[in-house]
Write a protein that holds these residues in place. Structure first.
Motif, PDB file in Angstrom:
ATOM      1  N   ALA A  16       0.822  -1.198   0.000  1.00 28.16           N
ATOM      2  CA  ALA A  16       0.000   0.000   0.000  1.00 28.16           C
ATOM      3  C   ALA A  16       0.854   1.245   0.000  1.00 28.16           C
ATOM      4  O   ALA A  16       2.054   1.192   0.095  1.00 28.16           O
ATOM      5  N   PRO A  17       0.236   2.424  -0.096  1.00 27.76           N
ATOM      6  CA  PRO A  17       0.926   3.687  -0.227  1.00 27.76           C
ATOM      7  C   PRO A  17       2.003   3.915   0.821  1.00 27.76           C
ATOM      8  O   PRO A  17       1.835   3.623   1.982  1.00 27.76           O
ATOM      9  N   THR A  18       3.112   4.512   0.365  1.00 26.52           N
ATOM     10  CA  THR A  18       4.223   4.790   1.248  1.00 26.52           C
ATOM     11  C   THR A  18       4.980   5.991   0.725  1.00 26.52           C
ATOM     12  O   THR A  18       4.723   6.473  -0.358  1.00 26.52           O
ATOM     13  N   THR A  19       5.961   6.473   1.474  1.00 21.67           N
ATOM     14  CA  THR A  19       6.737   7.612   1.020  1.00 21.67           C
ATOM     15  C   THR A  19       8.148   7.509   1.527  1.00 21.67           C
ATOM     16  O   THR A  19       8.495   6.640   2.315  1.00 21.67           O
ATOM     17  N   GLN A  20       9.000   8.470   1.085  1.00 23.23           N
ATOM     18  CA  GLN A  20      10.361   8.510   1.587  1.00 23.23           C
ATOM     19  C   GLN A  20      10.335   8.669   3.101  1.00 23.23           C
ATOM     20  O   GLN A  20      11.180   8.170   3.812  1.00 23.23           O
ATOM     21  N   ASP A  21       9.343   9.399   3.597  1.00 27.68           N
ATOM     22  CA  ASP A  21       9.246   9.661   5.019  1.00 27.68           C
ATOM     23  C   ASP A  21       7.876   9.254   5.544  1.00 27.68           C
ATOM     24  O   ASP A  21       7.135  10.064   6.070  1.00 27.68           O
ATOM     25  N   PRO A  22       7.488   7.992   5.379  1.00 25.11           N
ATOM     26  CA  PRO A  22       6.149   7.578   5.781  1.00 25.11           C
ATOM     27  C   PRO A  22       5.940   7.646   7.274  1.00 25.11           C
ATOM     28  O   PRO A  22       4.821   7.742   7.746  1.00 25.11           O
ATOM     29  N   ARG A 274       7.399  -7.680 -18.308  1.00 24.13           N
ATOM     30  CA  ARG A 274       7.593  -6.301 -17.855  1.00 24.13           C
ATOM     31  C   ARG A 274       7.829  -6.249 -16.347  1.00 24.13           C
ATOM     32  O   ARG A 274       7.292  -7.062 -15.602  1.00 24.13           O
ATOM     33  N   ILE A 275       8.601  -5.246 -15.935  1.00 24.32           N
ATOM     34  CA  ILE A 275       8.873  -5.013 -14.526  1.00 24.32           C
ATOM     35  C   ILE A 275       8.617  -3.554 -14.207  1.00 24.32           C
ATOM     36  O   ILE A 275       8.961  -2.668 -15.008  1.00 24.32           O
ATOM     37  N   ALA A 276       8.003  -3.298 -13.062  1.00 23.93           N
ATOM     38  CA  ALA A 276       7.768  -1.935 -12.584  1.00 23.93           C
ATOM     39  C   ALA A 276       8.200  -1.872 -11.124  1.00 23.93           C
ATOM     40  O   ALA A 276       7.873  -2.765 -10.335  1.00 23.93           O
ATOM     41  N   VAL A 277       8.934  -0.819 -10.777  1.00 24.84           N
ATOM     42  CA  VAL A 277       9.435  -0.654  -9.410  1.00 24.84           C
ATOM     43  C   VAL A 277       9.116   0.747  -8.921  1.00 24.84           C
ATOM     44  O   VAL A 277       9.414   1.735  -9.593  1.00 24.84           O
ATOM     45  N   LEU A 278       8.507   0.813  -7.741  1.00 20.92           N
ATOM     46  CA  LEU A 278       8.242   2.076  -7.063  1.00 20.92           C
ATOM     47  C   LEU A 278       9.270   2.248  -5.956  1.00 20.92           C
ATOM     48  O   LEU A 278       9.322   1.447  -5.017  1.00 20.92           O
ATOM     49  N   ALA A 279      10.104   3.293  -6.072  1.00 23.94           N
ATOM     50  CA  ALA A 279      11.078   3.615  -5.030  1.00 23.94           C
ATOM     51  C   ALA A 279      10.637   4.894  -4.329  1.00 23.94           C
ATOM     52  O   ALA A 279       9.867   5.684  -4.874  1.00 23.94           O
ATOM     53  N   TYR A 280      11.163   5.093  -3.117  1.00 23.44           N
ATOM     54  CA  TYR A 280      10.698   6.226  -2.316  1.00 23.44           C
ATOM     55  C   TYR A 280      11.818   7.110  -1.790  1.00 23.44           C
ATOM     56  O   TYR A 280      11.559   8.099  -1.133  1.00 23.44           O
ATOM     57  N   ALA A 322      12.362   8.727 -14.088  1.00 25.65           N
ATOM     58  CA  ALA A 322      11.456   8.260 -13.029  1.00 25.65           C
ATOM     59  C   ALA A 322      10.166   9.061 -13.075  1.00 25.65           C
ATOM     60  O   ALA A 322      10.186  10.281 -13.010  1.00 25.65           O
ATOM     61  N   GLU A 323       9.048   8.363 -13.222  1.00 25.76           N
ATOM     62  CA  GLU A 323       7.750   9.035 -13.234  1.00 25.76           C
ATOM     63  C   GLU A 323       7.296   9.299 -11.807  1.00 25.76           C
ATOM     64  O   GLU A 323       7.590   8.534 -10.890  1.00 25.76           O
ATOM     65  N   ARG A 324       6.567  10.384 -11.621  1.00 27.64           N
ATOM     66  CA  ARG A 324       6.093  10.775 -10.301  1.00 27.64           C
ATOM     67  C   ARG A 324       4.572  10.764 -10.259  1.00 27.64           C
ATOM     68  O   ARG A 324       3.907  10.890 -11.285  1.00 27.64           O
ATOM     69  N   ALA A 331      -2.255  14.943  -3.367  1.00 25.83           N
ATOM     70  CA  ALA A 331      -3.158  15.743  -2.528  1.00 25.83           C
ATOM     71  C   ALA A 331      -4.070  14.845  -1.701  1.00 25.83           C
ATOM     72  O   ALA A 331      -4.386  15.150  -0.554  1.00 25.83           O
ATOM     73  N   THR A 332      -4.493  13.732  -2.283  1.00 21.41           N
ATOM     74  CA  THR A 332      -5.393  12.825  -1.567  1.00 21.41           C
ATOM     75  C   THR A 332      -4.629  11.763  -0.780  1.00 21.41           C
ATOM     76  O   THR A 332      -5.169  11.176   0.149  1.00 21.41           O
ATOM     77  N   ASN A 333      -3.385  11.497  -1.163  1.00 18.99           N
ATOM     78  CA  ASN A 333      -2.568  10.492  -0.487  1.00 18.99           C
ATOM     79  C   ASN A 333      -1.150  11.029  -0.306  1.00 18.99           C
ATOM     80  O   ASN A 333      -0.269  10.765  -1.126  1.00 18.99           O
ATOM     81  N   PRO A 334      -0.885  11.796   0.754  1.00 15.98           N
ATOM     82  CA  PRO A 334       0.438  12.383   0.960  1.00 15.98           C
ATOM     83  C   PRO A 334       1.560  11.357   1.007  1.00 15.98           C
ATOM     84  O   PRO A 334       2.707  11.676   0.706  1.00 15.98           O
ATOM     85  N   ARG A 335       1.231  10.107   1.359  1.00 12.93           N
ATOM     86  CA  ARG A 335       2.279   9.085   1.431  1.00 12.93           C
ATOM     87  C   ARG A 335       2.851   8.740   0.063  1.00 12.93           C
ATOM     88  O   ARG A 335       3.889   8.098  -0.045  1.00 12.93           O
ATOM     89  N   ALA A 336       2.188   9.159  -1.003  1.00 13.80           N
ATOM     90  CA  ALA A 336       2.678   8.882  -2.352  1.00 13.80           C
ATOM     91  C   ALA A 336       3.656   9.943  -2.845  1.00 13.80           C
ATOM     92  O   ALA A 336       4.257   9.782  -3.907  1.00 13.80           O
ATOM     93  N   ALA A 337       3.817  11.011  -2.098  1.00 12.08           N
ATOM     94  CA  ALA A 337       4.504  12.205  -2.604  1.00 12.08           C
ATOM     95  C   ALA A 337       5.910  11.929  -3.126  1.00 12.08           C
ATOM     96  O   ALA A 337       6.329  12.517  -4.124  1.00 12.08           O
ATOM     97  N   SER A 338       6.662  11.065  -2.477  1.00  9.85           N
ATOM     98  CA  SER A 338       8.052  10.864  -2.885  1.00  9.85           C
ATOM     99  C   SER A 338       8.249   9.653  -3.799  1.00  9.85           C
ATOM    100  O   SER A 338       9.374   9.259  -4.088  1.00  9.85           O
ATOM    101  N   ALA A 339       7.168   9.054  -4.278  1.00 14.23           N
ATOM    102  CA  ALA A 339       7.279   7.860  -5.125  1.00 14.23           C
ATOM    103  C   ALA A 339       7.953   8.172  -6.455  1.00 14.23           C
ATOM    104  O   ALA A 339       7.716   9.212  -7.066  1.00 14.23           O
ATOM    105  N   ARG A 340       8.790   7.229  -6.894  1.00 10.73           N
ATOM    106  CA  ARG A 340       9.458   7.307  -8.198  1.00 10.73           C
ATOM    107  C   ARG A 340       9.231   5.971  -8.896  1.00 10.73           C
ATOM    108  O   ARG A 340       9.624   4.923  -8.381  1.00 10.73           O
TER     109      ARG A 340
END
Length: 351
Positions: A16-22, A274-280, A322-324, A331-340
């Protein structure tokens, strides 16, 4: 390495949603232990991940691996979008596996859950008799289950036990801060937290533990804040942010696991997979970028007039850099803010 345990019952999925600083997010008042399957956030960049991975999952029997099952959000979305596909979900956290199992129960045998760290991917696939896969997803952030549970110790915004273990085995964050020498602590804070006051914080921790060992987060936060110059405490976010990130990475050997997972995942993909990776944070994203760049670059000398097939790249990039997440999503999920988000597709077999 955490002990690998195979098929943990039914359904599973993505983190689930996370961030660099969750850990800056305040947990809910009763957030202890497992999350309810009906109270799960929308996964980070869900629609874009479906768009990137779904083309590889259209054929009957297609298999994708969610390397960070978490609460099952991404996996459920992919299973809905790709009715011919089935999923293998990995997670080191037994609470996450159990909660994801409840959430993904409607998908029946389309989901296999395995308790494992994602750098065990090769062994998991071998044990399950799956030689090649069509998709890989890794959401490298903390899940909401881990962030919001007070007793897990990831949040510095509330006083909680200094645990921080994702898999609930091995040394805790308390073990690290109470036993590591100051130079070792400083190295961890500088490398994993990119903390410019690493030496000062490490010395302060060692001095404070001589009178009383650290057991909860509040006292550690106070020690960190006091070690940072007053002028710097009010810039760059919470003063404990980088230290807590560094401790979490050290406790869970996150970067080591990522370094092992990336080549294993790329090697497991079939052609057109295909591979997709979300980094924070930049440390994770740097490893993903380097791995994808090497796989998508020709190994031929630049001046070679005709490039032999065996020297051509085996992957192509699906994202430009890196897409953001969108402004609307953050705005609706601040934990996503730092996702790459980075993604790639296998275009040929390796030679």
């Amino acid at each position: 390495m955490a002990p690998m345990q195979h098929p943990a019952g039914t359904p599973d999925s993505d983190a689930a949603p996370t961030t660099q600083d969750p850990t800056s997010q305040d947990p809910t008042p009763q957030a202890v232990g497992r999350a309810r399957p009906d109270a799960i956030h929308v996964p980070v960049m869900r629609d874009r991940i479906i768009e990137l991975l779904a083309p590889a999952l259209r054929e009957p029997g297609s298999v994708f691996v969610d390397c960070t099952l978490g609460l099952g959000g991404h996996t459920a979305a992919l299973l809905d979008a790709c009715p011919q596909a089935r999923a293998i979900g990995l997670d080191r956290d037994p609470d996450a596996l159990a909660t994801a199992g409840e959430r993904l129960a409607p998908y029946g045998d389309r989901v296999t859950r395995v308790r494992a760290v994602y750098d065990e991917l090769t062994d998991v696939l071998a044990d399950l008799g799956v030689p090649r896969i069509q998709g890989v997803l890794a959401d490298l952030g903390l899940s909401s289950l881990q962030i919001d549970a007070r007793d897990r110790g990831f949040a510095y915004s509330v006083d909680s036990p200094l645990d921080m273990r994702m898999g609930q085995e091995g040394p805790t964050a308390a073990d690290v801060v109470n036993t590591y020498a100051a130079p070792q602590l400083s190295r961890i804070l500088r490398r994993y937290g990119e903390e410019r006051f690493a030496d000062r914080i490490a010395r302060a921790i060692v001095a404070a533990r001589e009178s009383e060992p650290f057991t909860t987060s509040a006292r550690l936060v106070e020690t960190i804040a006091a070690a940072i110059p007053a002028a710097a405490r009010h810039t760059g976010g919470h003063p404990a942010k980088r230290t807590f990130q560094a401790l979490r990475i050290e406790v869970n050997r996150e970067l080591e696991a990522l370094e092992g997972m990336l080549p294993a995942a790329l090697a497991a993909l079939a052609v057109d997979g295909r591979i997709a990776v979300l980094a924070y944070h930049s440390l994770e994203d740097r490893l993903v970028k380097q791995s994808f760049r090497e796989a998508s670059t020709s190994s031929a000398p630049r001046d070679l007039p005709v490039v032999p097939d065996e020297l051509l790249p085996t992957f192509e990039l699906l994202t430009r850099g890196a897409e953001r997440p969108s402004v609307e999503e953050t705005a609706t999920n601040p934990r996503a803010a730092s996702a790459r988000l980075r993604a790639a597709r296998r275009i040929k077999e390796s030679r």
